[in-house]
Design a protein around this motif. Sequence first.
Motif, PDB file in Angstrom:
ATOM      1  N   GLY A  45       0.898  -1.173  -0.063  1.00 46.11           N
ATOM      2  CA  GLY A  45       0.075  -0.015  -0.037  1.00 46.11           C
ATOM      3  C   GLY A  45       0.626   1.016  -0.074  1.00 46.11           C
ATOM      4  O   GLY A  45       0.360   2.229  -0.211  1.00 46.11           O
ATOM      5  N   ILE A  46       2.188   1.303   0.042  1.00 44.30           N
ATOM      6  CA  ILE A  46       3.009   2.392   0.098  1.00 44.30           C
ATOM      7  C   ILE A  46       2.999   3.023  -1.463  1.00 44.30           C
ATOM      8  O   ILE A  46       2.973   2.161  -2.431  1.00 44.30           O
ATOM      9  CB  ILE A  46       4.455   2.245   0.497  1.00 44.30           C
ATOM     10  N   ASP A  47       2.992   4.174  -1.343  1.00 50.11           N
ATOM     11  CA  ASP A  47       2.932   4.962  -2.836  1.00 50.11           C
ATOM     12  C   ASP A  47       4.327   4.569  -3.594  1.00 50.11           C
ATOM     13  O   ASP A  47       5.282   4.578  -3.108  1.00 50.11           O
ATOM     14  CB  ASP A  47       2.990   6.503  -2.264  1.00 50.11           C
ATOM     15  N   PRO A  48       4.071   3.910  -4.831  1.00 51.73           N
ATOM     16  CA  PRO A  48       5.115   3.307  -5.669  1.00 51.73           C
ATOM     17  C   PRO A  48       5.887   4.379  -5.879  1.00 51.73           C
ATOM     18  O   PRO A  48       7.511   4.087  -5.997  1.00 51.73           O
ATOM     19  CB  PRO A  48       4.469   2.949  -6.862  1.00 51.73           C
ATOM     20  N   ASP A  49       5.916   5.680  -5.936  1.00 49.78           N
ATOM     21  CA  ASP A  49       6.910   6.808  -6.223  1.00 49.78           C
ATOM     22  C   ASP A  49       7.912   6.739  -4.958  1.00 49.78           C
ATOM     23  O   ASP A  49       9.101   6.892  -4.982  1.00 49.78           O
ATOM     24  CB  ASP A  49       6.322   8.246  -6.436  1.00 49.78           C
ATOM     25  N   ARG A  52      10.264   3.757  -5.381  1.00 48.70           N
ATOM     26  CA  ARG A  52      11.276   4.089  -6.258  1.00 48.70           C
ATOM     27  C   ARG A  52      12.340   5.059  -5.790  1.00 48.70           C
ATOM     28  O   ARG A  52      13.521   4.877  -6.127  1.00 48.70           O
ATOM     29  CB  ARG A  52      10.489   4.672  -7.585  1.00 48.70           C
ATOM     30  N   SER A  53      11.981   5.969  -4.930  1.00 48.31           N
ATOM     31  CA  SER A  53      12.740   7.095  -4.315  1.00 48.31           C
ATOM     32  C   SER A  53      13.943   6.044  -3.362  1.00 48.31           C
ATOM     33  O   SER A  53      15.097   6.528  -3.417  1.00 48.31           O
ATOM     34  CB  SER A  53      12.108   8.187  -3.732  1.00 48.31           C
ATOM     35  N   ALA A  54      13.215   5.239  -2.590  1.00 49.16           N
ATOM     36  CA  ALA A  54      13.949   4.610  -1.723  1.00 49.16           C
ATOM     37  C   ALA A  54      14.905   3.900  -2.514  1.00 49.16           C
ATOM     38  O   ALA A  54      16.073   3.585  -1.921  1.00 49.16           O
ATOM     39  CB  ALA A  54      12.936   3.399  -0.708  1.00 49.16           C
ATOM     40  N   LEU A  55      14.581   2.963  -3.631  1.00 50.67           N
ATOM     41  CA  LEU A  55      15.537   2.206  -4.411  1.00 50.67           C
ATOM     42  C   LEU A  55      16.592   3.029  -4.834  1.00 50.67           C
ATOM     43  O   LEU A  55      17.635   2.788  -4.947  1.00 50.67           O
ATOM     44  CB  LEU A  55      14.775   1.763  -5.483  1.00 50.67           C
ATOM     45  N   ARG A  56      16.338   4.326  -5.450  1.00 50.35           N
ATOM     46  CA  ARG A  56      17.641   5.321  -5.915  1.00 50.35           C
ATOM     47  C   ARG A  56      18.307   5.659  -4.680  1.00 50.35           C
ATOM     48  O   ARG A  56      19.764   5.819  -5.113  1.00 50.35           O
ATOM     49  CB  ARG A  56      16.965   6.504  -6.503  1.00 50.35           C
ATOM     50  N   PHE A  73      14.994  -9.642  -4.267  1.00 48.57           N
ATOM     51  CA  PHE A  73      15.749  -8.404  -3.946  1.00 48.57           C
ATOM     52  C   PHE A  73      15.978  -7.949  -2.594  1.00 48.57           C
ATOM     53  O   PHE A  73      15.461  -8.721  -1.755  1.00 48.57           O
ATOM     54  CB  PHE A  73      14.702  -7.411  -4.498  1.00 48.57           C
ATOM     55  N   ALA A  74      16.913  -7.311  -2.323  1.00 47.96           N
ATOM     56  CA  ALA A  74      17.234  -6.767  -0.827  1.00 47.96           C
ATOM     57  C   ALA A  74      17.716  -5.315  -1.274  1.00 47.96           C
ATOM     58  O   ALA A  74      18.401  -4.931  -1.885  1.00 47.96           O
ATOM     59  CB  ALA A  74      18.361  -7.670  -0.136  1.00 47.96           C
ATOM     60  N   ARG A  75      17.425  -4.584  -0.026  1.00 50.01           N
ATOM     61  CA  ARG A  75      18.303  -3.102  -0.040  1.00 50.01           C
ATOM     62  C   ARG A  75      18.850  -3.014   1.225  1.00 50.01           C
ATOM     63  O   ARG A  75      18.389  -3.287   2.298  1.00 50.01           O
ATOM     64  CB  ARG A  75      17.320  -2.283  -0.728  1.00 50.01           C
ATOM     65  N   ILE A  76      19.792  -1.992   1.112  1.00 48.01           N
ATOM     66  CA  ILE A  76      20.479  -1.380   2.399  1.00 48.01           C
ATOM     67  C   ILE A  76      20.597  -0.162   2.244  1.00 48.01           C
ATOM     68  O   ILE A  76      21.041   0.705   1.402  1.00 48.01           O
ATOM     69  CB  ILE A  76      22.022  -2.049   2.286  1.00 48.01           C
TER      70      ILE A  76
END
Length: 156
Positions: A45-49, A52-56, A73-76
């Motif tokens: 439910g989080i805004d896709p934008d 995308r910002s978190a990924l960048r 996938f994983a992110r740090i």
Amino acid sequence: MTQRSDDSRHLTIRKDGFTISTDPELIDGAYVVDFLTTTAYWSRGIDPDLIRSALRNSEVLGLYEKTGRQIGFARIVTDYALFAYLRDVFVDEAYRGRGLGLWMTETALAHPRLQTVQNWMLATEDAHGVYAKAGFYSLKHPDWYMQRPGKGLTDT
């Protein structure tokens, strides 16, 4: 057999027909955003934008099958010096139970740019056993930690 290659910017590891890469150019953004906004219990439910910002703004790891299709996938979130927060770790349901989530976690911890990190954190509702295998444990002093919900969120 595990094959590892890293250049000055990206790490690539291959094992048993799977590949993990830290190259953000390889990430299938639509796949990751869709999974995180519709499937993952922690971000549904989080805004896709915002995703995308978190990924960048994060160090990312993609997990790929031999055809090159992304299946995890994983992110740090990190300062690249002392602190890192592992989050958004997932593996496609069809590929679970093969140790791929643990492999991604171990790869994140071994990232060459993060070897000075003294404090790794993560949050999980249901994968404590996986992360324990990578050396994570419950907070020794949970009373030292505080949190504050951000804009539009409630404390749950």
